[in-house]
Design a protein around this motif. Sequence first.
Motif, PDB file in Angstrom:
ATOM      1  N   SER A   1       0.823   3.749  -3.120  1.00  0.00           N
ATOM      2  CA  SER A   1       0.450   5.127  -2.800  1.00  0.00           C
ATOM      3  C   SER A   1       1.527   6.091  -3.298  1.00  0.00           C
ATOM      4  CB  SER A   1       0.258   5.302  -1.292  1.00  0.00           C
ATOM      5  OG  SER A   1      -0.845   4.550  -0.823  1.00  0.00           O
TER       6      SER A   1
ATOM      7  N   GLU B   1       0.827  -1.205   0.000  1.00  0.00           N
ATOM      8  CA  GLU B   1       0.000   0.000   0.000  1.00  0.00           C
ATOM      9  C   GLU B   1       0.864   1.258   0.000  1.00  0.00           C
ATOM     10  OE1 GLU B   1      -3.843   1.939   2.346  1.00  0.00           O
ATOM     11  OE2 GLU B   1      -3.162  -0.098   2.807  1.00  0.00           O
TER      12      GLU B   1
ATOM     13  N   VAL C   1      -5.956  -3.724  -0.219  1.00  0.00           N
ATOM     14  CA  VAL C   1      -5.165  -2.569  -0.646  1.00  0.00           C
ATOM     15  C   VAL C   1      -5.865  -1.852  -1.790  1.00  0.00           C
ATOM     16  CG1 VAL C   1      -2.972  -1.826  -1.662  1.00  0.00           C
ATOM     17  CG2 VAL C   1      -3.005  -3.587   0.125  1.00  0.00           C
TER      18      VAL C   1
ATOM     19  N   LEU D   1      -7.117   2.062  -1.723  1.00  0.00           N
ATOM     20  CA  LEU D   1      -6.592   3.039  -2.674  1.00  0.00           C
ATOM     21  C   LEU D   1      -7.712   3.637  -3.527  1.00  0.00           C
ATOM     22  CD1 LEU D   1      -3.327   1.279  -3.928  1.00  0.00           C
ATOM     23  CD2 LEU D   1      -3.506   3.183  -2.314  1.00  0.00           C
TER      24      LEU D   1
END
Length: 243
Positions: free
Chosen positions: A106, A102, A137, A141
């Motif tokens: 990101s 993640e 994840v 997101l």
Amino acid sequence: MNEVLINADDFGLTKAVNYGILDSHKYGIVNSTTIMMNAKATEHAIEIAKKTPSLRVGIHLVLTWGKPLLSDVPSLVDETGNFKKQGVVYGNPGDISLAELEREWSAQIERFLEFGLFPTHFDSHHHVHGIKAFLPVIRRLSEKYRLPVRNAGEHFAGIQTVTDIFLDDFYGDMVVEDYFENLKGRVIDGASVEIMTHPAYLDEELFAVSSYNDKRLRETSILVNAKLPEGFFLRFSINQVKI
């Protein structure tokens, strides 16, 4: 009527890839692309995106090619510091730390935002976002950045997807001139559909970084000249740029 998103993957991989994608949009039927944020030609792709607002640009999340943007994600890399190979990730997804994944993904999205553009959606290199173990994840997101996701699996129920249907077979031996003419018999009326493509011109860098190369040139030729069947129309939107 069917709304169509024809997405060119691997934007940023090499300059020849970038130019192939650009021409497939300017002169052909490609109306969307997704960008790799860890490639040598990423900034070149960003320049093209800023000059071509009619081309939708999303994020091509990477986990199986090149190096991560972050240096503290040990579960994502091999002994050389490169991302693990595709077969390793698919064979042992439980070895990937979801927290590290993640943070890395990101960082890839945030790097795109730093260039002053807003992505339209996201997908992933080698379809790794479709691995079921990574679903938490993907969900976070998608919700955090308010982005729809490539519809790469049945388990995406409850997550906003960019289209109803995803076709990934315009690839390899299926790169044929009548591919798009034959869509009518494959997609139910009223469904939106995304078709994955990989147009490119050829340069030495592409042969060095990808085993899928000469067929990309063939894709470019077909995409520039293809017509959609009756009842299918391209989805268009203008990229948003920070003021």
